[in-house]
Design an enzyme around this catalytic site. Structure first.
Site, short mmCIF file in Angstrom:
data_model
loop_
_atom_site.label_atom_id
_atom_site.label_comp_id
_atom_site.label_asym_id
_atom_site.label_seq_id
_atom_site.Cartn_x
_atom_site.Cartn_y
_atom_site.Cartn_z
N GLU A 1 1.18 -1.69 -0.04
CA GLU A 1 -0.35 0.03 -0.06
C GLU A 1 0.92 1.42 0.12
O GLU A 1 0.80 2.23 0.87
CB GLU A 1 -0.93 -0.25 1.47
N GLU B 1 -4.94 -9.00 -0.85
CA GLU B 1 -5.45 -8.10 0.60
C GLU B 1 -6.90 -7.88 0.35
O GLU B 1 -7.05 -7.46 -0.89
CB GLU B 1 -5.29 -7.10 1.11
#
Length: 492
Positions: free
Chosen positions: A214, A339
Site C-alpha cells: 500500500e 488483500e
C-alpha cells in the site's frame, strides 16, 4: 466420456475428520511443491500446470518480529490445509530486516525462514510481503525503520490514526523522502529486500516478494484524484524497478509482486506499464498485486460510519475490477488479489465472484496465529472455503462455485503436464458427500478424496462438475474467462 463418482461421505467425512486431527503436521503434500513462474496472465508450476491460489494473510507488524511462540502454529497450518488454502502472504518489513542502518538482522531471517519452511512443508506457497502502514513508528505506523526517515510529526499536528494519518503533512514529507530517495531509503530498502531474496533462494515454496504494501504517494496524493496520477506513477514505477533490480541481483529468478499506489483503494486507476505515460513492462515474472476493499465497509470498520453504506460496494468494486482488467490487458501479467475482506462477510462475495470469473487468485485479510478454534466455521469461512482447481493440466476456462450449496463446474482445455489436474473439494459444503461428473476425461483419485485428480481423454475440452448427491448441479458459463465486470454475479 462421462465418469460419475458418488462419495458416501458419512463414513468418509468421519474418517477424514479423525485423520485431520491425528495426522502430524510434518505430513508432506501429496504433490511436492515447486516454484511458480508467470506465463502470460497465469502462474504455472514446475509440472506445467496452471495454478490458482486461495489463501490468507499473516502479518506481524510490531517488534520483536516473529518471536518464539507467536508465529503460526502446527494447528494453525492444519486449519489452513484442511480447508484447502494453498498460499499465505507472510508479512515482513524493512524495519524487521534492517533495524539498524546497513545491518541485516540474520536472527530475524532465521525466524522468518523457519515459518516459511513450516508452511511449504505442508504444500503452501508463501508470498513474502514487505508490509507497511503509516510509514513508520514515528506516526504510530509500521514498516520503515525510524532511522530511514528524517521527517517527524510536528508538535502542532494532530494524529488521527489509521487511515487518516496519511493526511498529516509530516507523514507526507516522509513519503516524499522515500520516492526521492533523499536520504537513501530506497537504496537501503533494496539492500534489505536483496538479503531476503538471497536467503530464500532455492526454496521452491516461496512464490515471490511483494515489494511494498500500500505505497502512499506522499505530498502528491491530491494529484491522484479524480482520475489517477500519471506523474507520480512514473516516479513510482521507477522505484519499483529499482527494488526489483536489487532483488534480482541476489536471486535472479524470484517473482516480484508490484502493487499499485494505494489511491487504488479509493477507486483511482493505476498508470503502471502504460506507454507513453510510463514504460512498458520488460521484466519477467512480475505479478500485479492489487487490493480489493470496499470503501463504505472500511469506513464502517475504522470510522464507525453507517453500515448501510455497504450497499454501494457492488458498483465500487466493479470499478476496481475494471481497473484490474485494464492492467491485465496492457501488461499481460498475472494478478493475485493480495488483500481483501477485512473480516466483513457482506463484501466477500463481490471479490470472490469476480476473481472466479477471471481465474484470479487471492489472499484474504487476515488470519492470526495461535487459533484455539477454527475461524472458518462461520459465514466468512463458508465463502472462503471453496471447491476450486488448485492446479490445471491445461488452459483454464470458465468456473463457477455456489457457496450456498457447493455446486461447482469447471472447463479446461488440456495441454502437456507431468501431473494431473487437482481440484480441492470443500470440507464445509458436502455434509453427505459429493458426486463428481467428468466429460472429456476421467477421475483418477479415490472416491471421497479431498483432492479430486482428473486426466483428459484427449485434446478436447474437459468439464468437471462436483455437487451434493441429488443436486441438479451447476453449468459452466458460456464463453471465455471474463475480462470485464459485466458478468460479476456468476459465483457466490
Amino acid at each position: 466420456m462421462r465418469k460419475t463418482v458418488v462419495a458416501f461421505a458419512a463414513a468418509i467425512a468421519a474418517c477424514s475428520a479423525v485423520l485431520s486431527s491425528t495426522t502430524t503436521s510434518a505430513a508432506p503434500p501429496a504433490t511436492p511443491i515447486t516454484t511458480l513462474q508467470a506465463d502470460g496472465t497465469h502462474l504455472v508450476d514446475g509440472y506445467g500446470r496452471t495454478v490458482l491460489l486461495h489463501g490468507v494473510n499473516n502479518v506481524d507488524k510490531d517488534a520483536p518480529y516473529l518471536p518464539a511462540g507467536e508465529t503460526l502454529t502446527p494447528q494453525d497450518i492444519d486449519i489452513l490445509v484442511r480447508h484447502g488454502f494453498n498460499t499465505v502472504r507472510l508479512g515482513t518489513s524493512f524495519d524487521a530486516l534492517m533495524p539498524q542502518r546497513g545491518q541485516i538482522d540474520e536472527a530475524y531471517l532465521d525466524r522468518l525462514t523457519g515459518v516459511v519452511d513450516a508452511l511449504t512443508a505442508r504444500g503452501m506457497h508463501v508470498l513474502l510481503d514487505n508490509h507497511q502502514d503509516g510509514l513508520s513508528k514515528a506516526w504510530g505506523g509500521n514498516g520503515f525503520p525510524e532511522w530511514a526517515i528524517e521527517s517527524r510529526p510536528r508538535e502542532w499536528e494532530p494524529n488521527p490514526g489509521f487511515p487518516l494519518y496519511y493526511l498529516m503533512p509530516s507523514l507526507n514529507a516522509g513519503w516524499d523522502e522515500v520516492w526521492g530517495n533523499t536520504h537513501g531509503a530506497l537504496d537501503h530498502l533494496g539492500t534489505a529486500l536483496g538479503a531476503l531474496a538471497e536467503r530464500v533462494e532455492g526454496k521452491p515454496g516461496v512464490m515471490g516478494i511483494e515489494l511494498l504494501n500500500e505505497p502512499w504517494p506522499g505530498s502528491r496524493f491530491l494529484s491522484c484524484f479524480p482520475n489517477g496520477c500519471p506523474d507520480f506513477d512514473r516516479t513510482y514505477q521507477a522505484a519499483m524497478q529499482k527494488l526489483t533490480d536489487a532483488v534480482r541481483a541476489q536471486n535472479p529468478t524470484i517473482p516480484v509482486y508490484w502493487e499499485p499506489n494505494v489511491t487504488w483503494n479509493q477507486m483511482m486507476p493505476s498508470n503502471l506499464f502504460a506507454p507513453p505515460v510510463t514504460p512498458a513492462l520488460t521484466t519477467a515474472d512480475v505479478v500485479f498485486a492489487p487490493h480489493d476493499y470496499c470503501i463504505p465497509s472500511q469506513l464502517a470498520i475504522y470510522l464507525g460510519l453507517p453500515q448501510a453504506l455497504r450497499g454501494l460496494c457492488v458498483p465500487q468494486q466493479d470499478l476496481t475490477w475494471s481497473n484490474i482488467d485494464a492492467i491485465t490487458e496492457r501488461a499481460n501479467v498475472p494478478t493475485v488479489i493480495t488483500e481483501f475482506g477485512d473480516g466483513d462477510p457482506t463484501v466477500l462475495k463481490n471479490t470472490l465472484a469476480r476473481a472466479d470469473e477471471r481465474f484470479i487468485g487471492w489472499q484474504y485479510w487476515h488470519f492470526g496465529a495461535g487459533n484455539a478454534t477454527d475461524p472458518f466455521l462461520g459465514e466468512v469461512g463458508r465463502q472462503l472455503v471453496r471447491t476450486y482447481p488448485q492446479a490445471t493440466a491445461g488452459e483454464p476456462g470458465r468456473m463457477i462455485f455456489d457457496a450456498d450449496n457447493g455446486d461447482f463446474a469447471y472447463r479446461f482445455t488440456p495441454r502437456a503436464a507431468t501431473r494431473p489436474t487437482e481440484i480441492f473439494v470443500s470440507d464445509l459444503h458436502y455434509p453427505d458427500g459429493y458426486a463428481v461428473q467428468v466429460d472429456g476425461g476421467q477421475v483418477t483419485s479415490a472416491p471421497g478424496a479431498r483432492i479430486v485428480t482428473v486426466v483428459a481423454d484427449g485434446s478436447g475440452p474437459v468439464t468437471v462438475k462436483i455437487n451434493r448427491p441429488g443436486s441438479a448441479g451447476a453449468e459452466v458459463p458460456d464463453g471465455p474467462i471474463e475480462t470485464s465486470s459485466s458478468g460479476s454475479s456468476g459465483s457466490s
